[in-house]
Design an enzyme around this catalytic site. Structure first.
Site, PDB file in Angstrom:
ATOM      1  N   SER A 177     -34.633  22.680 -16.732  1.00 17.78           N
ATOM      2  CA  SER A 177     -34.988  22.474 -15.320  1.00 17.78           C
ATOM      3  C   SER A 177     -36.505  22.442 -15.116  1.00 17.78           C
ATOM      4  O   SER A 177     -36.988  22.627 -14.011  1.00 17.78           O
ATOM      5  CB  SER A 177     -34.354  23.584 -14.474  1.00 17.78           C
ATOM      6  OG  SER A 177     -34.561  24.837 -15.083  1.00 17.78           O
TER       7      SER A 177
ATOM      8  N   CYS B  85     -23.446  22.480 -23.812  1.00 18.89           N
ATOM      9  CA  CYS B  85     -23.777  21.045 -23.819  1.00 18.89           C
ATOM     10  C   CYS B  85     -24.838  20.712 -24.874  1.00 18.89           C
ATOM     11  O   CYS B  85     -25.632  21.578 -25.263  1.00 18.89           O
ATOM     12  CB  CYS B  85     -24.219  20.588 -22.435  1.00 18.89           C
ATOM     13  SG  CYS B  85     -25.854  21.159 -21.968  1.00 18.89           S
TER      14      CYS B  85
ATOM     15  N   CYS C   1     -33.182  17.915 -18.603  1.00 18.16           N
ATOM     16  CA  CYS C   1     -32.070  17.276 -19.317  1.00 18.16           C
ATOM     17  C   CYS C   1     -31.604  16.116 -18.433  1.00 18.16           C
ATOM     18  O   CYS C   1     -32.009  16.025 -17.271  1.00 18.16           O
ATOM     19  CB  CYS C   1     -30.932  18.277 -19.510  1.00 18.16           C
ATOM     20  SG  CYS C   1     -30.312  18.885 -17.928  1.00 18.16           S
TER      21      CYS C   1
ATOM     22  N   GLU D  49     -22.588  27.683 -12.012  1.00 20.21           N
ATOM     23  CA  GLU D  49     -21.661  26.962 -12.903  1.00 20.21           C
ATOM     24  C   GLU D  49     -20.455  27.841 -13.248  1.00 20.21           C
ATOM     25  O   GLU D  49     -19.311  27.361 -13.266  1.00 20.21           O
ATOM     26  CB  GLU D  49     -22.377  26.513 -14.185  1.00 20.21           C
ATOM     27  CG  GLU D  49     -21.448  25.654 -15.044  1.00 20.21           C
ATOM     28  CD  GLU D  49     -22.001  25.354 -16.430  1.00 20.21           C
ATOM     29  OE1 GLU D  49     -23.210  25.146 -16.570  1.00 20.21           O
ATOM     30  OE2 GLU D  49     -21.188  25.335 -17.368  1.00 20.21           O
TER      31      GLU D  49
ATOM     32  N   ASN E  70     -30.794  28.561 -18.940  1.00 18.30           N
ATOM     33  CA  ASN E  70     -31.123  28.020 -20.263  1.00 18.30           C
ATOM     34  C   ASN E  70     -32.559  28.333 -20.669  1.00 18.30           C
ATOM     35  O   ASN E  70     -32.849  28.529 -21.835  1.00 18.30           O
ATOM     36  CB  ASN E  70     -30.793  26.528 -20.342  1.00 18.30           C
ATOM     37  CG  ASN E  70     -31.703  25.676 -19.490  1.00 18.30           C
ATOM     38  OD1 ASN E  70     -32.758  25.265 -19.935  1.00 18.30           O
ATOM     39  ND2 ASN E  70     -31.313  25.421 -18.244  1.00 18.30           N
TER      40      ASN E  70
ATOM     41  N   HIS F 187     -32.923  25.023 -11.088  1.00 14.13           N
ATOM     42  CA  HIS F 187     -33.515  26.356 -11.054  1.00 14.13           C
ATOM     43  C   HIS F 187     -34.999  26.288 -11.393  1.00 14.13           C
ATOM     44  O   HIS F 187     -35.433  26.723 -12.447  1.00 14.13           O
ATOM     45  CB  HIS F 187     -32.765  27.285 -12.007  1.00 14.13           C
ATOM     46  CG  HIS F 187     -31.443  27.688 -11.465  1.00 14.13           C
ATOM     47  ND1 HIS F 187     -30.331  27.900 -12.226  1.00 14.13           N
ATOM     48  CD2 HIS F 187     -31.056  27.925 -10.190  1.00 14.13           C
ATOM     49  CE1 HIS F 187     -29.318  28.240 -11.453  1.00 14.13           C
ATOM     50  NE2 HIS F 187     -29.734  28.252 -10.217  1.00 14.13           N
TER      51      HIS F 187
HETATM   52  S1  SF4 Z   1     -24.575  20.632 -18.379  1.00 10.51           S
HETATM   53 FE1  SF4 Z   1     -26.373  21.430 -17.322  1.00 10.51          FE
HETATM   54  S2  SF4 Z   1     -27.910  21.720 -18.943  1.00 10.51           S
HETATM   55 FE2  SF4 Z   1     -26.288  20.421 -19.786  1.00 10.51          FE
HETATM   56  S3  SF4 Z   1     -26.980  18.295 -19.424  1.00 10.51           S
HETATM   57 FE3  SF4 Z   1     -25.726  18.881 -17.671  1.00 10.51          FE
HETATM   58  S4  SF4 Z   1     -27.137  19.705 -16.150  1.00 10.51           S
HETATM   59 FE4  SF4 Z   1     -28.203  19.671 -18.122  1.00 10.51          FE
END
Ligand code: SF4
Length: 307
Positions: free
Chosen positions: A289, A217, A12, A130, A247, A41
């Site tokens: 990731s 997100c 991402c 997170e 994820n 990860h």
């Molecule tokens: S919140 Fe995490 S999964 Fe979503 S865009 Fe940002 S780094 Fe990527």
């Protein structure tokens, strides 16, 4: 035989940016560059970065004073910044913060809800960095965290027993969209007349007694909906992602929920020829990731072992 790769698969923008920052910093820095925690990860990406002179530490005490340091995309609690500050590692000097803006957005939502009188419950994985970072802005270790929709009863009890004036639920960015909806529905079915209703992300109206904010997100949502599409149209799905990638695990869980034969792998070497026997439609997806080269390598390997 047809191999379909999910449209949104792999890195991402938040992860891409974090890697770019770490690489750029390491290239300019003649000394060691420290990264606190797994930058992403994914074991293979970490190995590649170690080859570029980046040192990953799990314990903040291992970062020497005054060293050039990068913070990962997942977001850190305030204590991390204070400890680094004591070691003269500060923003604008030698601290490079790669926290994803979408994680910062969740922190800001948490803070605003809390300051507006809400007891905030987090839907997330208790030990995920997170979730730890977001909890810091709420009640720290005492933040009420729900990890799966099946724990709705526990959450409903917590809400009823404490008689909170207002309660809001937010989510870690990488959780399942379907799981979040199920959690809210399950909690609502256990409560009396007051039900959780959506509070738009703008947080303009904070008068609801019970509300939830959609803080998953968009890149996560795209990967989940594309995986859904691929899984419905495949006889087998290969999910590529790091073992600790929240994820990626959600994508694998989604495929299993849909009843499609699926395998969660970290590299092409784990593929087994017999998985593909008699299969004509193969789907491939990957968490946020997973680098593109790994996706391509897996696709090539599937072609090789099925030809
Ligand atoms: S919140 Fe995490 S999964 Fe979503 S865009 Fe940002 S780094 Fe990527």
């Amino acid at each position: 035989m047809e191999i379909k790769v999910a449209k949104h698969a792999g890195f991402c923008f938040g992860v891409k940016k974090a890697i770019e920052i770490a690489e750029e910093v390491a290239q300019k820095n003649k000394e060691k560059t420290y990264v606190y925690g797994q930058l992403v990860h994914n074991e293979q990406v970490i190995k590649d970065l170690e080859g570029k002179g980046i040192v990953f530490v799990e314990n903040i005490n291992e970062i020497p004073e005054n060293s050039v340091t990068v913070l990962r995309a997942h977001g850190e609690p305030g204590t991390t910044y204070s400890i680094l500050g004591q070691k003269s590692i500060v923003r604008g000097k030698n601290l490079n913060d790669a926290t994803c803006p979408l994680v910062t957005l969740v922190h800001n939502v948490a803070i605003k809800l809390k300051n507006s009188g809400y007891e905030v419950i987090l839907f997330g994985k208790r030990n995920h960095p997170e979730a730890i970072g977001t909890s810091y802005h709420l009640k720290g270790k005492d933040t009420f965290i729900v990890e799966k929709p099946e724990q709705a009863g526990m959450a409903a009890d917590y809400i009823s027993k404490n008689n909170f004036e207002k309660v809001a639920i937010i989510s870690q960015t990488t959780m399942s969209v379907y799981g979040y909806k199920m959690l809210i529905d399950n909690i609502n079915s256990k409560l009396g007349n007051d039900k959780f209703e959506e509070i738009p992300l703008s947080l303009k109206d904070l008068t609801k007694k019970y509300g939830y904010v959609d803080t998953i997100c968009n890149p996560t949502k795209q990967r989940q909906s594309d995986t859904d599409e691929i899984a419905k149209d495949s006889e087998i799905v290969i999910v590529i992602g790091g073992k600790n990638s929240s994820n990626s695990k959600e994508l694998y869980a989604k495929c299993r929920e849909l009843g499609v034969e699926s395998y969660f792998i970290q590299s092409g070497q784990q593929l087994q020829k017999e998985w593909f026997k008699g299969k004509e439609k193969i789907g491939v997806t990957a968490g946020a990731s997973t680098p593109d080269y790994l996706i391509n390598e897996v696709v090539e390997k599937i072609r090789e072992i099925t030809s």
